[in-house]
Design an enzyme around this catalytic site. Structure first.
Site, mmCIF file in Angstrom:
data_model
loop_
_atom_site.group_PDB
_atom_site.id
_atom_site.type_symbol
_atom_site.label_atom_id
_atom_site.label_comp_id
_atom_site.label_asym_id
_atom_site.label_seq_id
_atom_site.Cartn_x
_atom_site.Cartn_y
_atom_site.Cartn_z
ATOM 1 N N CYS A 40 0.819 -1.162 0.080
ATOM 2 C CA CYS A 40 -0.059 0.074 -0.071
ATOM 3 C C CYS A 40 0.933 1.342 -0.003
ATOM 4 O O CYS A 40 1.694 1.420 0.829
ATOM 5 C CB CYS A 40 -0.939 -0.081 1.148
ATOM 6 S SG CYS A 40 -1.814 1.540 1.400
ATOM 7 N N ASP A 47 -0.591 -5.870 0.081
ATOM 8 C CA ASP A 47 -1.746 -6.242 -0.619
ATOM 9 C C ASP A 47 -1.724 -7.283 -1.277
ATOM 10 O O ASP A 47 -0.714 -7.378 -2.191
ATOM 11 C CB ASP A 47 -2.439 -4.875 -1.348
ATOM 12 C CG ASP A 47 -2.776 -3.863 -0.565
ATOM 13 O OD1 ASP A 47 -3.549 -4.085 0.601
ATOM 14 O OD2 ASP A 47 -2.582 -2.654 -0.820
ATOM 15 N N VAL A 62 3.838 -13.950 -24.325
ATOM 16 C CA VAL A 62 4.562 -13.879 -23.285
ATOM 17 C C VAL A 62 5.213 -15.183 -22.956
ATOM 18 O O VAL A 62 4.345 -16.211 -22.847
ATOM 19 C CB VAL A 62 3.845 -13.108 -22.159
ATOM 20 C CG1 VAL A 62 2.748 -13.775 -21.364
ATOM 21 C CG2 VAL A 62 5.070 -12.431 -21.263
ATOM 22 N N GLU A 63 6.273 -15.262 -22.535
ATOM 23 C CA GLU A 63 6.928 -16.428 -21.957
ATOM 24 C C GLU A 63 6.471 -16.425 -20.416
ATOM 25 O O GLU A 63 6.394 -15.517 -19.756
ATOM 26 C CB GLU A 63 8.344 -16.638 -21.979
ATOM 27 C CG GLU A 63 9.209 -17.782 -21.682
ATOM 28 C CD GLU A 63 9.432 -18.240 -20.246
ATOM 29 O OE1 GLU A 63 9.386 -19.227 -19.912
ATOM 30 O OE2 GLU A 63 9.903 -17.239 -19.421
ATOM 31 N N LEU A 64 5.942 -17.817 -19.972
ATOM 32 C CA LEU A 64 5.411 -17.940 -18.657
ATOM 33 C C LEU A 64 6.184 -17.546 -17.491
ATOM 34 O O LEU A 64 5.930 -16.820 -16.508
ATOM 35 C CB LEU A 64 4.857 -19.318 -18.456
ATOM 36 C CG LEU A 64 3.681 -19.534 -19.413
ATOM 37 C CD1 LEU A 64 3.296 -20.898 -19.221
ATOM 38 C CD2 LEU A 64 2.573 -18.564 -19.457
ATOM 39 N N HIS A 81 -3.671 -0.372 -5.749
ATOM 40 C CA HIS A 81 -4.341 -1.452 -6.722
ATOM 41 C C HIS A 81 -4.444 -1.001 -7.963
ATOM 42 O O HIS A 81 -4.215 -1.821 -8.963
ATOM 43 C CB HIS A 81 -5.966 -1.747 -5.865
ATOM 44 C CG HIS A 81 -5.733 -2.431 -4.660
ATOM 45 N ND1 HIS A 81 -6.916 -2.406 -4.018
ATOM 46 C CD2 HIS A 81 -4.613 -2.533 -3.906
ATOM 47 C CE1 HIS A 81 -6.409 -2.859 -2.788
ATOM 48 N NE2 HIS A 81 -4.887 -3.130 -2.518
ATOM 49 N N GLU A 82 -5.138 0.194 -8.276
ATOM 50 C CA GLU A 82 -5.356 0.657 -9.661
ATOM 51 C C GLU A 82 -4.306 0.846 -10.399
ATOM 52 O O GLU A 82 -4.218 0.383 -11.548
ATOM 53 C CB GLU A 82 -6.088 2.088 -9.625
ATOM 54 C CG GLU A 82 -7.616 1.964 -8.702
ATOM 55 C CD GLU A 82 -7.556 2.029 -7.266
ATOM 56 O OE1 GLU A 82 -8.285 1.828 -6.490
ATOM 57 O OE2 GLU A 82 -6.299 2.046 -6.686
#
Length: 127
Positions: A40, A47, A62-64, A81-82
């Site tokens: 946060c 979070d 994308v490679e994992l 978060h946003e």
């Protein structure tokens, strides 16, 4: 420093590994990342979230391990978060140039508040 910590610390999103998509047909890739963590920006408390990534690839996928390392770079960052979900969305949209993409962050409740952030390339803003 342990090897995992070193990989996360040294990860550079500019060099995120992507692979060519040789498929002739359209298809959806769904990736779930259940151990997302950021801090946060106000309190510094952690979070936690599950990140749901879906996309229809264009020329790249994308490679994992690369997506795992990228997601883990948020672990000790102070970011909302946003902002975290928008950053993930923008980074993947720029790197992959997918035909369609959606990133959802389903954050664990904290202080009796449950937050879900969704970014998607086909979002229509209500009039």
């Amino acid at each position: 420093m342990r090897y995992g910590e070193k990989e996360i610390k040294e990860f550079d999103v500019e060099n995120m590994e992507v692979w060519p998509n040789d498929a002739k047909n359209d298809y959806v890739i769904k990736i779930t990342l259940p151990e997302f963590m950021c801090c946060c920006p106000r309190s510094g408390y952690p979070d936690f979230a599950t990140i749901y990534l879906e996309y229809i690839p264009n020329k790249l996928v994308v490679e994992l391990k690369a997506i795992k390392l990228y997601i883990n770079t948020f672990m000790y960052r102070n970011v909302s978060h946003e902002a975290s979900i928008n950053e993930i969305y923008n980074t993947l949209k720029e790197k992959l140039d997918p035909k369609w993409i959606k990133v959802v962050g389903d954050f664990n409740p904290r202080g009796n508040v449950h937050t879900v952030i969704e970014c998607r390339s086909d979002l229509v803003v209500p009039q």
